[in-house]
Write an enzyme that holds these catalytic residues in place. Structure first.
Site, PDB file in Angstrom:
ATOM      1  N   GLY A 194      11.126  -2.795   5.731  1.00 18.49           N
ATOM      2  CA  GLY A 194      10.409  -4.075   5.723  1.00 18.49           C
ATOM      3  C   GLY A 194       9.966  -4.444   4.311  1.00 18.49           C
ATOM      4  N   HIS A 195       9.453  -3.434   3.565  1.00 23.78           N
ATOM      5  CA  HIS A 195       9.050  -3.688   2.168  1.00 23.78           C
ATOM      6  C   HIS A 195      10.273  -3.992   1.303  1.00 23.78           C
ATOM      7  CE1 HIS A 195       5.759  -0.950   3.637  1.00 23.78           C
ATOM      8  NE2 HIS A 195       5.029  -1.914   3.106  1.00 23.78           N
TER       9      HIS A 195
ATOM     10  N   HIS B 271       9.020   1.092   3.578  1.00 23.46           N
ATOM     11  CA  HIS B 271      10.133   1.180   4.529  1.00 23.46           C
ATOM     12  C   HIS B 271      11.009  -0.057   4.351  1.00 23.46           C
ATOM     13  CE1 HIS B 271       7.779  -1.711   6.765  1.00 23.46           C
ATOM     14  NE2 HIS B 271       6.786  -0.861   6.906  1.00 23.46           N
TER      15      HIS B 271
ATOM     16  N   MET C 195       0.853  -1.192   0.000  1.00 25.01           N
ATOM     17  CA  MET C 195       0.000   0.000   0.000  1.00 25.01           C
ATOM     18  C   MET C 195       0.890   1.245   0.000  1.00 25.01           C
ATOM     19  SD  MET C 195      -3.456  -0.781   2.034  1.00 25.01           S
ATOM     20  CE  MET C 195      -2.890  -0.412   3.660  1.00 25.01           C
ATOM     21  N   GLY C 196       2.137   1.097  -0.427  1.00 26.98           N
ATOM     22  CA  GLY C 196       3.045   2.243  -0.463  1.00 26.98           C
ATOM     23  C   GLY C 196       3.552   2.596   0.917  1.00 26.98           C
TER      24      GLY C 196
ATOM     25  N   SER D  60       4.433   1.482   8.765  1.00 28.03           N
ATOM     26  CA  SER D  60       4.109   2.835   8.282  1.00 28.03           C
ATOM     27  C   SER D  60       3.461   3.635   9.406  1.00 28.03           C
ATOM     28  CB  SER D  60       3.148   2.758   7.101  1.00 28.03           C
ATOM     29  OG  SER D  60       3.604   1.792   6.197  1.00 28.03           O
TER      30      SER D  60
HETATM   31  O1  PAF Z   1       0.056  -5.612   3.840  1.00 26.98           O
HETATM   32  C1  PAF Z   1      -0.379  -4.698   3.113  1.00 26.98           C
HETATM   33  O2  PAF Z   1       0.288  -3.693   2.886  1.00 26.98           O
HETATM   34  C2  PAF Z   1      -1.773  -4.818   2.515  1.00 26.98           C
HETATM   35  O3  PAF Z   1      -2.665  -5.404   3.397  1.00 26.98           O
HETATM   36  C3  PAF Z   1      -1.784  -5.545   1.152  1.00 26.98           C
HETATM   37  C4  PAF Z   1      -1.351  -6.999   1.292  1.00 26.98           C
HETATM   38  C5  PAF Z   1      -0.866  -4.825   0.186  1.00 26.98           C
HETATM   39  C6  PAF Z   1      -3.197  -5.538   0.580  1.00 26.98           C
HETATM   40  O4  PAF Z   1      -3.658  -4.232   0.367  1.00 26.98           O
END
Ligand code: PAF
Length: 291
Positions: free
Chosen positions: A36-37, A34, A30-31, A186
């Protein structure tokens, strides 16, 4: 750095996806990205020939009391980070394309969605399962990457993948933590300085229960009481739930016979944080500290 394609419509995404080599790894987000992503994208990069990500703040997973409009949006920075981390294609749809007028088809994963997060956030996992199913359909990934921090989301998505027969592997990547143990999120940006100082109490509470477990404690009640007792010593922390549950069904355990998911949600003022430790296959997954 790979040259990354940005697809803002379904047609553009399908076009870009066609030229991606297999195996294809997907990182839904969801943008407000950080470290973690970044760990998810790096893992996908290491395991797949091409990598796709989505940047979409999904309205269907926000409750009426949750502020969708205030969710942090750092779109340009997110695109730069994804490009620098090696994503090949990123999908940035408009809400009207994902949920066209008259939309009424949702994916509901019944029992696993009900406790813990589901109890305080009704409809949240219906929104998550629906968007993730849609992303699986449009990207057709071979592997999909999710963070261990959202343990219930992982359980819901695994159940959905099994029940609907999506031909892909769900890969779960360890939680990334600050040096003091706070899990990256976030939402950490909303904490006041005093709340930020208090927030590592989640990590301390989970650590205390894991230590009791390692000393031989197997009573679910005792493990939950251990976590509550640590949280009660932090005046700014208001626990929402504390759980010692089966990692797959999320049912609370009386006695722990094998694997266990220790998890909690705690409020600091208006900010709600979650965290967990997972005991699986004879070892703890507690995350990785930065720095
Ligand atoms: O974990 C997230 O950021 C959201 O729940 C996801 C998996 C992108 C779904 O919108």
């Amino acid at each position: 750095m790979t040259s990354m394609k940005v697809a803002s419509t379904l047609d553009e995404l399908r076009e870009s996806r066609r030229s991606c080599a297999s195996p294809f790894g997907l990182v839904p987000t969801m943008g407000a990205l950080h470290a973690g992503h970044v760990a998810l994208v790096r893992r996908a990069r290491a395991e797949c020939a091409s990598v796709g990500a989505s940047l979409f703040v999904n309205p269907a997973q926000f409750g009426s009391n949750e502020d969708l409009s205030n969710y942090p949006r750092t779109f340009q920075r997110d695109l730069e980070l994804l490009g620098a981390t090696g994503a090949n294609v990123v999908y940035t749809p408009r809400a009207e394309e994902v949920y066209p007028p008259g939309f009424q088809t949702f994916v509901t994963v019944d029992e696993v969605s009900r406790p813990l997060e589901g109890a305080s956030r009704p409809g949240h996992f219906r929104g998550v399962a629906t968007i993730v199913a849609k992303l699986f359909l449009v990207f057709s990934p071979d592997r999909a990457y999710f963070g261990q921090k959202d343990a219930q989301q992982v359980a819901v998505i695994r159940r959905m993948v099994r029940d609907l027969g999506f031909p892909l592997t769900v890969v779960v990547v360890p939680t990334v933590r600050e040096r003091d143990g706070l899990a990256l999120s976030s939402r950490n940006a909303y904490l006041s300085p005093a709340e930020r100082t208090a927030a590592p109490v989640l990590f301390r509470a989970l650590s205390a229960a894991a230590e009791a477990f390692d000393r031989g404690e197997r009573s679910g009640d005792w493990l939950r009481a251990t976590m509550k007792s640590v949280l009660s010593r932090e005046p700014l922390a208001e626990p929402v739930y504390v759980s010692a549950a089966d990692p797959e069904t999320l049912g609370e355990l009386g006695e722990v016979a094998g694997d266990v998911l220790l998890s909690m949600a705690v409020r600091f003022g208006s900010t709600r944080l979650i965290d967990n430790f997972l005991f699986e296959r004879g070892r703890w997954e507690t995350g990785i500290r930065e720095g």
